[in-house]
Write a protein that holds these residues in place. Sequence first.
Motif, PDB file in Angstrom:
ATOM      1  N   LEU A  62       0.827  -1.211   0.000  1.00  0.00           N
ATOM      2  CA  LEU A  62       0.000   0.000   0.000  1.00  0.00           C
ATOM      3  C   LEU A  62       0.865   1.268   0.000  1.00  0.00           C
ATOM      4  O   LEU A  62       0.333   2.374   0.058  1.00  0.00           O
ATOM      5  CB  LEU A  62      -0.938   0.015   1.212  1.00  0.00           C
ATOM      6  CG  LEU A  62      -2.021  -1.069   1.283  1.00  0.00           C
ATOM      7  CD1 LEU A  62      -2.921  -0.851   2.496  1.00  0.00           C
ATOM      8  CD2 LEU A  62      -2.862  -1.099   0.015  1.00  0.00           C
ATOM      9  N   LYS A  63       2.194   1.055  -0.017  1.00  0.00           N
ATOM     10  CA  LYS A  63       3.131   2.185   0.004  1.00  0.00           C
ATOM     11  C   LYS A  63       2.869   3.105   1.201  1.00  0.00           C
ATOM     12  O   LYS A  63       2.803   4.329   1.078  1.00  0.00           O
ATOM     13  CB  LYS A  63       3.060   2.982  -1.306  1.00  0.00           C
ATOM     14  CG  LYS A  63       3.447   2.161  -2.534  1.00  0.00           C
ATOM     15  CD  LYS A  63       3.537   3.052  -3.767  1.00  0.00           C
ATOM     16  CE  LYS A  63       4.129   2.340  -4.970  1.00  0.00           C
ATOM     17  NZ  LYS A  63       3.407   1.144  -5.397  1.00  0.00           N
ATOM     18  N   LEU A  64       2.708   2.467   2.334  1.00  0.00           N
ATOM     19  CA  LEU A  64       2.507   3.211   3.576  1.00  0.00           C
ATOM     20  C   LEU A  64       3.702   2.970   4.489  1.00  0.00           C
ATOM     21  O   LEU A  64       4.334   1.909   4.416  1.00  0.00           O
ATOM     22  CB  LEU A  64       1.251   2.697   4.293  1.00  0.00           C
ATOM     23  CG  LEU A  64      -0.105   3.188   3.793  1.00  0.00           C
ATOM     24  CD1 LEU A  64      -1.218   2.342   4.418  1.00  0.00           C
ATOM     25  CD2 LEU A  64      -0.300   4.660   4.137  1.00  0.00           C
ATOM     26  N   PRO A  65       4.017   3.907   5.380  1.00  0.00           N
ATOM     27  CA  PRO A  65       5.079   3.635   6.345  1.00  0.00           C
ATOM     28  C   PRO A  65       4.662   2.472   7.249  1.00  0.00           C
ATOM     29  O   PRO A  65       3.491   2.387   7.641  1.00  0.00           O
ATOM     30  CB  PRO A  65       5.160   4.934   7.168  1.00  0.00           C
ATOM     31  CG  PRO A  65       4.326   5.938   6.464  1.00  0.00           C
ATOM     32  CD  PRO A  65       3.388   5.209   5.557  1.00  0.00           C
ATOM     33  N   ALA A  66       5.600   1.601   7.559  1.00  0.00           N
ATOM     34  CA  ALA A  66       5.287   0.454   8.415  1.00  0.00           C
ATOM     35  C   ALA A  66       4.723   0.928   9.753  1.00  0.00           C
ATOM     36  O   ALA A  66       3.843   0.289  10.331  1.00  0.00           O
ATOM     37  CB  ALA A  66       6.543  -0.381   8.632  1.00  0.00           C
ATOM     38  N   SER A  67       5.217   2.066  10.216  1.00  0.00           N
ATOM     39  CA  SER A  67       4.759   2.578  11.507  1.00  0.00           C
ATOM     40  C   SER A  67       3.257   2.883  11.484  1.00  0.00           C
ATOM     41  O   SER A  67       2.557   2.696  12.473  1.00  0.00           O
ATOM     42  CB  SER A  67       5.537   3.836  11.889  1.00  0.00           C
ATOM     43  OG  SER A  67       5.403   4.792  10.855  1.00  0.00           O
ATOM     44  N   ARG A  68       2.783   3.342  10.350  1.00  0.00           N
ATOM     45  CA  ARG A  68       1.348   3.662  10.250  1.00  0.00           C
ATOM     46  C   ARG A  68       0.508   2.381  10.290  1.00  0.00           C
ATOM     47  O   ARG A  68      -0.502   2.304  10.987  1.00  0.00           O
ATOM     48  CB  ARG A  68       1.078   4.451   8.964  1.00  0.00           C
ATOM     49  CG  ARG A  68      -0.368   4.560   8.606  1.00  0.00           C
ATOM     50  CD  ARG A  68      -0.779   5.957   8.153  1.00  0.00           C
ATOM     51  NE  ARG A  68      -2.154   5.981   7.677  1.00  0.00           N
ATOM     52  CZ  ARG A  68      -3.214   5.949   8.485  1.00  0.00           C
ATOM     53  NH1 ARG A  68      -3.058   5.917   9.788  1.00  0.00           N
ATOM     54  NH2 ARG A  68      -4.423   5.958   7.979  1.00  0.00           N
TER      55      ARG A  68
END
Length: 176
Positions: free
Chosen positions: A68-74
């Motif tokens: 999803l091309k999201l930061p892992a932290s999110r």
Amino acid sequence: MATLATKKPNRLPGILEHASGDKRFKILEAHMKKHQFNQNALIEVLHKAQELFGYLEDDLLLFIAYKLKLPASRVYGVATFYHFFTLKPKGRHTCVVCMGTACYVKGADKLLAAVEKKAGIKAGETTPDSELSLLTARCIGACGIAPAVVYDGTVTPRQSPESLLTHVKGWLDHDH
Ligand code: FES
């Protein structure tokens, strides 16, 4: 617990390789594709992941973050924020009994009852000695080999109460 962000750089290739051989990741990816890999579908995707795997472990969260091309932290933040998501349980071993329709009609309820009785815990719980965590999933994408159970991440076909108990016995009788 180490953060996902610190683990990310060297783990991703291994996760993707593993994912390529596990049908559950393919189903999850198809689900993300259906949502056009839209980042706003994160909660929906996490729900699907939990249905398929029974719980959300770090590798799965990293896979979703990557796709999803999201930061892992999110992704990790959302997975830990909502009570309806289950992160990897603390047991040394995991047993996920598929309770989806195809498995259910082939006796998944009997499998679950057998292991609950043997381990003395209910689905969603971990034995007091932390050896076994027992979980359920809604469909692990293996309906053709129902009823299926996932032992420590390995999807195993056509289980019976006997074969299931044989499998987990060694984990439960740890001190023999
Ligand atoms: S219902 Fe169990 S694998 Fe689909």
